[in-house]
Scaffold this motif. Structure first.
Motif, PDB file in Angstrom:
ATOM      1  N   GLY A  13       0.813  -1.214   0.000  1.00 34.34           N
ATOM      2  CA  GLY A  13       0.000   0.000   0.000  1.00 34.34           C
ATOM      3  C   GLY A  13       0.845   1.262   0.000  1.00 34.34           C
ATOM      4  O   GLY A  13       2.055   1.221   0.233  1.00 34.34           O
ATOM      5  N   HIS A  21       5.861  10.535  -5.289  1.00 32.07           N
ATOM      6  CA  HIS A  21       7.174  10.959  -5.807  1.00 32.07           C
ATOM      7  C   HIS A  21       7.953   9.796  -6.404  1.00 32.07           C
ATOM      8  O   HIS A  21       7.513   8.638  -6.354  1.00 32.07           O
ATOM      9  N   GLY A  23      10.531   8.273  -5.401  1.00 30.77           N
ATOM     10  CA  GLY A  23      10.850   7.207  -4.442  1.00 30.77           C
ATOM     11  C   GLY A  23       9.699   6.214  -4.345  1.00 30.77           C
ATOM     12  O   GLY A  23       9.900   5.002  -4.372  1.00 30.77           O
ATOM     13  N   ASN A  24       8.466   6.731  -4.276  1.00 28.19           N
ATOM     14  CA  ASN A  24       7.288   5.835  -4.251  1.00 28.19           C
ATOM     15  C   ASN A  24       7.212   5.034  -5.552  1.00 28.19           C
ATOM     16  O   ASN A  24       6.842   3.859  -5.550  1.00 28.19           O
ATOM     17  N   ALA A  28       8.214   1.357  -4.892  1.00 25.82           N
ATOM     18  CA  ALA A  28       6.942   0.665  -4.693  1.00 25.82           C
ATOM     19  C   ALA A  28       6.214   0.424  -6.026  1.00 25.82           C
ATOM     20  O   ALA A  28       6.220  -0.694  -6.542  1.00 25.82           O
ATOM     21  N   GLN A 115      10.437   4.469  12.779  1.00 25.22           N
ATOM     22  CA  GLN A 115       9.608   5.494  12.138  1.00 25.22           C
ATOM     23  C   GLN A 115       8.848   6.299  13.201  1.00 25.22           C
ATOM     24  O   GLN A 115       8.718   7.517  13.076  1.00 25.22           O
ATOM     25  N   LYS A 119       9.411  10.226  13.564  1.00 24.57           N
ATOM     26  CA  LYS A 119       8.288  11.150  13.368  1.00 24.57           C
ATOM     27  C   LYS A 119       7.977  11.960  14.618  1.00 24.57           C
ATOM     28  O   LYS A 119       7.282  12.974  14.537  1.00 24.57           O
ATOM     29  N   VAL A 153       8.152  -3.611  -0.680  1.00 22.06           N
ATOM     30  CA  VAL A 153       8.228  -2.283  -0.039  1.00 22.06           C
ATOM     31  C   VAL A 153       9.624  -1.718  -0.235  1.00 22.06           C
ATOM     32  O   VAL A 153      10.550  -2.416  -0.640  1.00 22.06           O
ATOM     33  N   ASP A 156      12.672   1.475   3.949  1.00 22.54           N
ATOM     34  CA  ASP A 156      12.195   2.137   5.171  1.00 22.54           C
ATOM     35  C   ASP A 156      11.101   1.336   5.891  1.00 22.54           C
ATOM     36  O   ASP A 156      10.839   1.582   7.068  1.00 22.54           O
ATOM     37  N   GLN A 157      10.489   0.384   5.193  1.00 21.83           N
ATOM     38  CA  GLN A 157       9.391  -0.376   5.814  1.00 21.83           C
ATOM     39  C   GLN A 157       9.834  -1.719   6.383  1.00 21.83           C
ATOM     40  O   GLN A 157       9.009  -2.495   6.872  1.00 21.83           O
ATOM     41  N   ALA A 191      16.759   0.721  -6.332  1.00 24.67           N
ATOM     42  CA  ALA A 191      16.181   1.948  -5.766  1.00 24.67           C
ATOM     43  C   ALA A 191      15.236   1.646  -4.620  1.00 24.67           C
ATOM     44  O   ALA A 191      14.113   2.136  -4.573  1.00 24.67           O
ATOM     45  N   VAL A 194      15.407   5.637  -2.333  1.00 22.74           N
ATOM     46  CA  VAL A 194      15.749   6.823  -3.132  1.00 22.74           C
ATOM     47  C   VAL A 194      15.925   7.984  -2.168  1.00 22.74           C
ATOM     48  O   VAL A 194      15.086   8.198  -1.284  1.00 22.74           O
ATOM     49  N   LYS A 203      15.918  10.302   3.127  1.00 23.80           N
ATOM     50  CA  LYS A 203      15.186   9.672   2.023  1.00 23.80           C
ATOM     51  C   LYS A 203      14.242  10.678   1.361  1.00 23.80           C
ATOM     52  O   LYS A 203      13.773  11.623   2.017  1.00 23.80           O
ATOM     53  N   SER A 207       6.678  14.297   2.816  1.00 26.45           N
ATOM     54  CA  SER A 207       6.525  15.335   3.836  1.00 26.45           C
ATOM     55  C   SER A 207       7.745  16.253   3.942  1.00 26.45           C
ATOM     56  O   SER A 207       7.746  17.143   4.785  1.00 26.45           O
TER      57      SER A 207
END
Ligand code: AQP
Length: 344
Positions: A13, A21, A23-24, A28, A115, A119, A153, A156-157, A191, A194, A203, A207
Motif C-alpha cells: 500500500g 514521488h 521514491g514511491n 513501490a 519510524q 516522526k 516495499v 524504510d518499511q 532503488a 531513493v 530519504k 513530507s
C-alpha cells in the motif's frame, strides 16, 4: 515456522498523504507492476487512507489525494482487472483485524519502531496521535487480512514488516493455531531507498518541506529537468565502478535512480558514464526520468478528469477484496473466542 501452505498473494500500500514521488514510484509502484505482470501471485494494492489520518489531513485534500493516488496506480500500470485495487477504509476488515492485533502486539514493540521515533523526534511525543503509535499494528492487519505471503516495499518499511511477522507468530502461538502466514518482505532492486535530491543522507519523502528535494509524479518535463540540474552532487567525475560511490551519497543516489529507471545495474550505468562529469550525466538522467514519468503524469490528469471512473474502480475493488477479507476476519473472531455466528 508455519506448516500451512498459503495461496501466493502480494499485498502492498501507499498513503494518500500528498505528492506521489519518484521514491514511491521506484521503491513501490514500479515493483507492484512487475509483480502483477510476473504471474504466480494474486496481487492486492491499496491506498491506505486510514494510515494517512495518523497525522492531520484536511478532509478535502485527503479525498483528492486518495483519488489522485488511485490514478497514479493505474497510470503506472496497475490493471484493476488483474490486481485488486482498493482504498483501505472501504474494506472495514482491515480496521477490525487491527483491533485484534492491538491486543496481541506489545507497547514495547511499538515504542522501538524507528519510524515512530523519527516522526516524533524533537516534538512532544505525548501529543502525537495514538494512531501514529499503533500504525504498525494496522499495517500488519492490512497484510494479514489477505493472508498475504509477499510484501514489496522500500527499505524504510523493513522494520514494520519484521513486526508483522512477530504479530503473526505471537497470534499463532497464543491461540495454538497455524492461521496467519509469516510474510516475506520483498526489498529488491537498485532503488529501494531513493534519497532526497538536496541531501543524500535523507530519504526522498512526501513530507519534506522542500519541493526541490523530490521529483513528484505530477511534475512536468521542465520541473524534472530543473530539479535534476540543481540536485546536490560533488565536483568529481563519476567513477568507473560501484565501489567508487561508497563515500559519495548524492552521486550514488543519482546513479541508482538512473539504473532503476533504465533497468540496468549500477555497474552497467558506470560502464557508460564512468569518468564523465555530472554536466553530461544529469541531462541524460533528466531525459530518462521525463521519458518515464511524462506519460504517467498525463494519464493521471486524464483519469483525474474522470473521477466517477476512479470511484467505480474502488467500489468494485472493495467488493472483490471482501470476498477474501470477510472469511478471514470471521475465522479470526472464532479463534479469539467471539460468540458466533458473526455475519459480516
Ligand atoms: N524514498 C523512497 N525510496 C524508496 N521507496 C520509498 N517509499 C517511500 N519513500 C521511498 C516506499 O513507498 C511505499 C509507500 O510509502 P508511503 O507513502 O505509504 O509512506 P512513506 O514510506 O512514509 O513515504 P513518504 O514519502 O516518506 O511519506 P511521508 O513523508 O508522509 O512519511 C512504501 O513501500 C515505501 O517503502
Amino acid at each position: 515456522m508455519t506448516e500451512t501452505s498459503f495461496t501466493p498473494r502480494v499485498f502492498s500500500g501507499i498513503q494518500p498523504s500528498g505528492n506521489l514521488h519518484l521514491g514511491n514510484y521506484l521503491g513501490a509502484l514500479k515493483r507492484f507492476v512487475d509483480m502483477q505482470e510476473a504471474g504466480g501471485y494474486e496481487t492486492v494494492y491499496c491506498m491506505v487512507d486510514l494510515h494517512a489520518i495518523t497525522v492531520w489531513q484536511d478532509p478535502a485534500d485527503l479525498r483528492r489525494s486518495t483519488r489522485e493516488l488511485c490514478a497514479g496506480f493505474i497510470a503506472s500500470g496497475i490493471d484493476p482487472e488483474k490486481s485488486i485495487l482498493i482504498n483501505q477504509s472501504q474494506v472495514p476488515e482491515h480496521a477490525q483485524l487491527a483491533w485484534v492485533f492491538n491486543c496481541v502486539a506489545r507497547m514495547g514493540w511499538m515504542g522501538r519502531m524507528t519510524q515512530w521515533k523519527d516522526k516524533t523526534a524533537g516534538k512532544n511525543a505525548e501529543a502525537a496521535s495514538l494512531g501514529l503509535f499503533a500504525y504498525p499494528s494496522l499495517m500488519a492487519a492490512d497484510i494479514l487480512i489477505y493472508h498475504a505471503t509477499h510484501v514489496p516495499v522500500g527499505e524504510d518499511q523493513k522494520q514494520h514488516l519484521e513486526l508483522t511477522r512477530d504479530i503473526a507468530t505471537k497470534f499463532n502461538h497464543d491461540y495454538g493455531v497455524d492461521f496467519f502466514p509469516i510474510t516475506e518482505p520483498v526489498i529488491e532492486g537498485a532503488a529501494t531507498r531513493v534519497m532526497s535530491l538536496r541531501d543524500g543522507s535523507k530519504k526522498m519523502s512526501k513530507s519534506d518541506p522542500s519541493d526541490a528535494s523530490r521529483i513528484n509524479m505530477t511534475d512536468d518535463a521542465d520541473a524534472i529537468a530543473k530539479k535534476i540540474r540543481k540536485a546536490k552532487t560533488d565536483p568529481e567525475p563519476l567513477p568507473s565502478e560501484a565501489a567508487g560511490l561508497a563515500e559519495r551519497p548524492e552521486a550514488r543516489n543519482l546513479v541508482n535512480i538512473f539504473a532503476a529507471l533504465n533497468g540496468q545495474t549500477v555497474d552497467q550505468v558506470l560502464g557508460d558514464f564512468g569518468g564523465r562529469a555530472f554536466s553530461e550525466f544529469k541531462p541524460a538522467l533528466a531525459e530518462l526520468a521525463v521519458a518515464h514519468l511524462a506519460p504517467i503524469s498525463s494519464e493521471m490528469s486524464r483519469l483525474m478528469d474522470n473521477q466517477d471512473e476512479i470511484d467505480r474502480i474502488l467500489t468494485r475493488g472493495a467488493e472483490r477484496a471482501r470476498e477474501i477479507t470477510a472469511p478471514i476476519l470471521k475465522k479470526t473472531y472464532e479463534i479469539v473466542g467471539m460468540v458466533g455466528p458473526v455475519e459480516l
